[in-house]
Structure formats: C-alpha cells, structure tokens
Scaffold this motif. Sequence first.
Motif, PDB file in Angstrom:
ATOM      1  N   PHE A 129       0.834  -1.208   0.000  1.00  0.00           N
ATOM      2  CA  PHE A 129       0.000   0.000   0.000  1.00  0.00           C
ATOM      3  C   PHE A 129       0.871   1.263   0.000  1.00  0.00           C
ATOM      4  CE2 PHE A 129      -3.628  -2.268   2.503  1.00  0.00           C
ATOM      5  CZ  PHE A 129      -4.143  -2.776   1.320  1.00  0.00           C
ATOM      6  N   VAL A 175      -2.284   5.536   5.341  1.00  0.00           N
ATOM      7  CA  VAL A 175      -3.155   4.668   4.549  1.00  0.00           C
ATOM      8  C   VAL A 175      -4.121   3.890   5.450  1.00  0.00           C
ATOM      9  CG1 VAL A 175      -3.251   2.725   2.949  1.00  0.00           C
ATOM     10  CG2 VAL A 175      -1.539   4.502   2.615  1.00  0.00           C
ATOM     11  N   ALA A 176      -3.600   3.025   6.312  1.00  0.00           N
ATOM     12  CA  ALA A 176      -4.479   2.240   7.196  1.00  0.00           C
ATOM     13  C   ALA A 176      -5.173   3.191   8.179  1.00  0.00           C
ATOM     14  CB  ALA A 176      -3.667   1.213   7.955  1.00  0.00           C
ATOM     15  N   SER A 177      -6.453   2.970   8.398  1.00  0.00           N
ATOM     16  CA  SER A 177      -7.196   3.852   9.303  1.00  0.00           C
ATOM     17  C   SER A 177      -6.595   3.884  10.701  1.00  0.00           C
ATOM     18  CB  SER A 177      -8.662   3.417   9.360  1.00  0.00           C
ATOM     19  OG  SER A 177      -9.300   3.712   8.130  1.00  0.00           O
ATOM     20  N   ALA A 184      -6.202   7.551   1.855  1.00  0.00           N
ATOM     21  CA  ALA A 184      -6.976   6.311   1.695  1.00  0.00           C
ATOM     22  C   ALA A 184      -7.701   5.791   2.937  1.00  0.00           C
ATOM     23  CB  ALA A 184      -6.025   5.226   1.186  1.00  0.00           C
ATOM     24  N   ASN A 218     -12.094   4.877   7.659  1.00  0.00           N
ATOM     25  CA  ASN A 218     -12.893   4.789   8.892  1.00  0.00           C
ATOM     26  C   ASN A 218     -13.414   6.179   9.279  1.00  0.00           C
ATOM     27  OD1 ASN A 218     -13.160   4.853  12.032  1.00  0.00           O
ATOM     28  ND2 ASN A 218     -13.336   2.727  11.453  1.00  0.00           N
ATOM     29  N   TYR A 267     -10.322  -0.127  10.667  1.00  0.00           N
ATOM     30  CA  TYR A 267     -10.928  -0.183   9.329  1.00  0.00           C
ATOM     31  C   TYR A 267     -11.841  -1.398   9.212  1.00  0.00           C
ATOM     32  CZ  TYR A 267     -10.737  -1.949   4.464  1.00  0.00           C
ATOM     33  OH  TYR A 267     -11.030  -2.499   3.247  1.00  0.00           O
ATOM     34  N   TYR A 305      -7.005  -6.622   5.302  1.00  0.00           N
ATOM     35  CA  TYR A 305      -6.043  -6.264   4.261  1.00  0.00           C
ATOM     36  C   TYR A 305      -5.581  -7.498   3.474  1.00  0.00           C
ATOM     37  CZ  TYR A 305      -6.013  -1.852   6.808  1.00  0.00           C
ATOM     38  OH  TYR A 305      -6.386  -0.683   7.414  1.00  0.00           O
ATOM     39  N   HIS A 316     -11.628   2.550  -4.987  1.00  0.00           N
ATOM     40  CA  HIS A 316     -11.754   3.984  -5.277  1.00  0.00           C
ATOM     41  C   HIS A 316     -11.519   4.345  -6.731  1.00  0.00           C
ATOM     42  CE1 HIS A 316     -11.280   4.632  -0.878  1.00  0.00           C
ATOM     43  NE2 HIS A 316     -10.655   3.478  -1.014  1.00  0.00           N
ATOM     44  N   ASP A 342      -7.150  -4.260  -2.574  1.00  0.00           N
ATOM     45  CA  ASP A 342      -6.642  -3.628  -3.788  1.00  0.00           C
ATOM     46  C   ASP A 342      -5.117  -3.504  -3.839  1.00  0.00           C
ATOM     47  OD1 ASP A 342      -6.416  -2.366  -6.195  1.00  0.00           O
ATOM     48  OD2 ASP A 342      -7.909  -0.825  -5.769  1.00  0.00           O
ATOM     49  N   LEU A 356      -4.562   3.212  -4.880  1.00  0.00           N
ATOM     50  CA  LEU A 356      -3.719   3.916  -3.916  1.00  0.00           C
ATOM     51  C   LEU A 356      -2.822   4.946  -4.571  1.00  0.00           C
ATOM     52  CD1 LEU A 356      -3.040   1.033  -1.493  1.00  0.00           C
ATOM     53  CD2 LEU A 356      -3.980   3.240  -0.883  1.00  0.00           C
ATOM     54  N   LEU A 394      -5.050   7.869  -5.412  1.00  0.00           N
ATOM     55  CA  LEU A 394      -5.420   8.604  -4.195  1.00  0.00           C
ATOM     56  C   LEU A 394      -4.235   9.407  -3.649  1.00  0.00           C
ATOM     57  CD1 LEU A 394      -7.500   5.824  -2.374  1.00  0.00           C
ATOM     58  CD2 LEU A 394      -8.424   7.997  -3.211  1.00  0.00           C
ATOM     59  N   GLY A 408      -9.233  -2.992   1.047  1.00  0.00           N
ATOM     60  CA  GLY A 408      -8.038  -3.664   1.561  1.00  0.00           C
ATOM     61  C   GLY A 408      -7.510  -4.770   0.653  1.00  0.00           C
TER      62      GLY A 408
HETATM   63  N1  PHE Z   1      -9.362   2.017   3.431  1.00  0.00           N
HETATM   64  C1  PHE Z   1      -8.259   1.340   4.082  1.00  0.00           C
HETATM   65  C2  PHE Z   1      -8.210   1.771   5.553  1.00  0.00           C
HETATM   66  O1  PHE Z   1      -8.839   2.693   5.928  1.00  0.00           O
HETATM   67  C3  PHE Z   1      -6.949   1.618   3.403  1.00  0.00           C
HETATM   68  C4  PHE Z   1      -6.880   1.294   1.940  1.00  0.00           C
HETATM   69  C5  PHE Z   1      -7.412   2.144   0.971  1.00  0.00           C
HETATM   70  C6  PHE Z   1      -6.290   0.145   1.480  1.00  0.00           C
HETATM   71  C7  PHE Z   1      -7.373   1.856  -0.389  1.00  0.00           C
HETATM   72  C8  PHE Z   1      -6.252  -0.169   0.119  1.00  0.00           C
HETATM   73  C9  PHE Z   1      -6.799   0.688  -0.823  1.00  0.00           C
HETATM   74  O2  PHE Z   1      -7.541   1.213   6.355  1.00  0.00           O
END
Ligand code: PHE
Length: 368
Positions: A36, A93-95, A116, A119, A166, A217, A264, A244, A293, A296, A242
Amino acid sequence: MRKFFLAFTVVMVALLGFATIKIGVVLPMTGGIAAFGQMSWEGVKIAHEFKPTVLGQPVELVLLDNRSDKVEAANAVSRAIDYEKVVAILGEVASSHSLAGGAVAESKGIPMVSSASTNPLVTQGKKYVNRVCFTDPYQGAAMAEFAYKQLGVRTVAVFTDIEQDYSVGLSAFFRAMFKKLGGKTFNEFYRTGDQDFTAQLTDVLNKKPDAIYITGYYPEIALMSRQARDLGYDGYILAGDGADAPETVKIGGKAVEGLYFTTHFHVRSAVTELGKKFVERYREVYGKDPSALAALGFDAYMVIVNAIERAKSTDPDKIAAEIRNTKNYEGATGVITIDKNGNALKSVVIDTIKNGKFEYVTSLVPSL
Ligand code: PHE
C-alpha cells in the motif's frame, strides 16, 4: 550600485533556492502492508512531477515510513512536524495509522490529508485532519447492495480483523445495510498476521453462506481465500478496498479468481482530464497501470498543494482552512469536494479478479 544589485540578486536566489515548502508523507513503506505504501508513494511522486512548486518555491517531499505499525504511525507524524518542520502531512493509509498519526497532527495544529483511510473516526471532531476518499459506511453499504441486488446473495459470513479499526468498522456498516435489505450475516474474527483460518472457515462452511466477506487487508484476504477454496468452499468471496493490491493475486492465485471488492479507482473509471494524464504518465514511468492507492496519493498531494496556493501562505491554519474549501477539484479518482468535516464524497468502484487481473465492474452510489 550595479554591484549591489548583483550581490542582492545572488543572495535572494540563494535564499529562495534553499527555501522549500516541506510536506511530510507518512506511509507504510515496509512491514505487513508495504504494498500500500509503495503504490501510494508512486502516485505522490507523479503529482509532485506535475506540480513541483507552489508560491514560487519548490515543494520538498519528506517521506517517513511508519513500518505498518500504529506506534510508528504516531511517531513519524511527530518527527515530520517537530524535526522536519513540514507545513502539512500527506497520509496515512491504514485507518488505525491515520487515527494515531491524526491525533498528533491535530494536537500540533498541522493539516493532514489522508489519501486512503476510510474509517469515519479518522476525521471525526477534528479540524486539521481530512481525506480525499469516501468513508466506510458508504463503502460497506455499496458492497451490501451489490451483493444483495446484483449477485443475489442472501447469507454472508463476515470476517473481521479485530486489530484494525478499518475492518471492525467496515464489517459493522456492511452488516447494517445487508440486514436492512433483508439478508442474514454470521460473524467470524481474526487478527492481523494470522496464518491459519481453518477453525473459523470450518465453522462458517457448515452454515453454507452464499458469500464470505473479508474486511481486512490483502495478506489475510489472500491466505484466507486459499484456505476457503482448499476446504471446498465454492461461493462468492467479497472484500473491501483492503484487497486492492497486486499481492492479493500473487498470494491468492486461483483462489481469488472471481473475488469482488469495493475500491476507489480503476484505470477504466478515470473520467477527468487530469485523471487521464495521470494514467498516461504513470504508465510511462512505471510500466504498469496505476492502482487506487497511487491515484489517491496523487489526489492527496494536489489537494494539499492547491490549498497552499489558495492560502497564499504556509501558515498551517490558513492551509487547513483552505483544504476544507476544496471544491470540485477534478482529480485522478474523480471530482473532489471536501466537506466541513474533512471528508470527500465520491462514488464507489467495484472490481473483480479475472485471469489474475483487476477488472472494472461498475461504479455506484449506495442509497444508504
Ligand atoms: N481504506 C483502508 C483503511 O482505511 C486503506 C486502503 C485504501 C487500502 C485503499 C487499500 C486501498 O484502512
């Protein structure tokens, strides 16, 4: 006099040359979800190439690795602000990481734009923390509607990674919508880093669900899919953003064929002029298609730099205010308007995996 002007010019050029505007980029470059971080960074670099200066000064990107770790996620933001003196943070990236890092940015009054993190709590009640992506109530509802209406799924085993905010959130939002539509769900739990899911899978498969929905993920999504298929499961496998990452296919192989996930962006969903230019340039530089990603990351950079431009200043409060004034920015992932709570509202993309490749299925706006 001429000498004076010459000296003056030399000094000014030197001063301006050294004066860069620093943006801290905090990403998981190593550790569990390094894919990611790597993809996001590639997108950020393309954006920087498109717009390398602001207010007549070069933008300097300061990349900090959070090592896919919550504690490091907060430390990296502190370091960027206190030592690197960045005027804004791009990430994370990770919430769970953005929650930890965002608390630091908020307390120090430095604007942050997550590319990205989906949450709802990431931005909730915060003045400085924003995002350029949709949120999980939206993403969960989109998958619930797609599964129920398009795939005809009626029973779903929901797998939640209890270590990730997330995953916990996405499972809850999916369940709420899926039940509202008339469907039924079962719950199973696991943790980041788990390798063996046979106990939960065996339990679930006895209940014969139409689908399993894994909200964590890619490392666990891919492994769990393999084990589910090995156990003879032949129903749908569903996931959130997760999933992607190309690693889902690399690790999951045949087991993830036909998997559906919400995300996304897909190169086929790029609608804006800038989005098309981004795809073109990214392909030239990296010799592959950009992922969600990357797109984004690109958008998060542009939103920050455009805000600095409108603020006509590097004052963090002014930048923060301008980030929330982002209206109809035609980015790589679509048209972005940041609302008063720091969130972007966009449609959800659904992809499937076919012959080892991510294929665009549809874009949708859930009814919620
Ligand atoms: N949406 C995920 C999160 O909040 C992160 C993520 C976004 C991972 C897009 C892959 C692609 O943790």
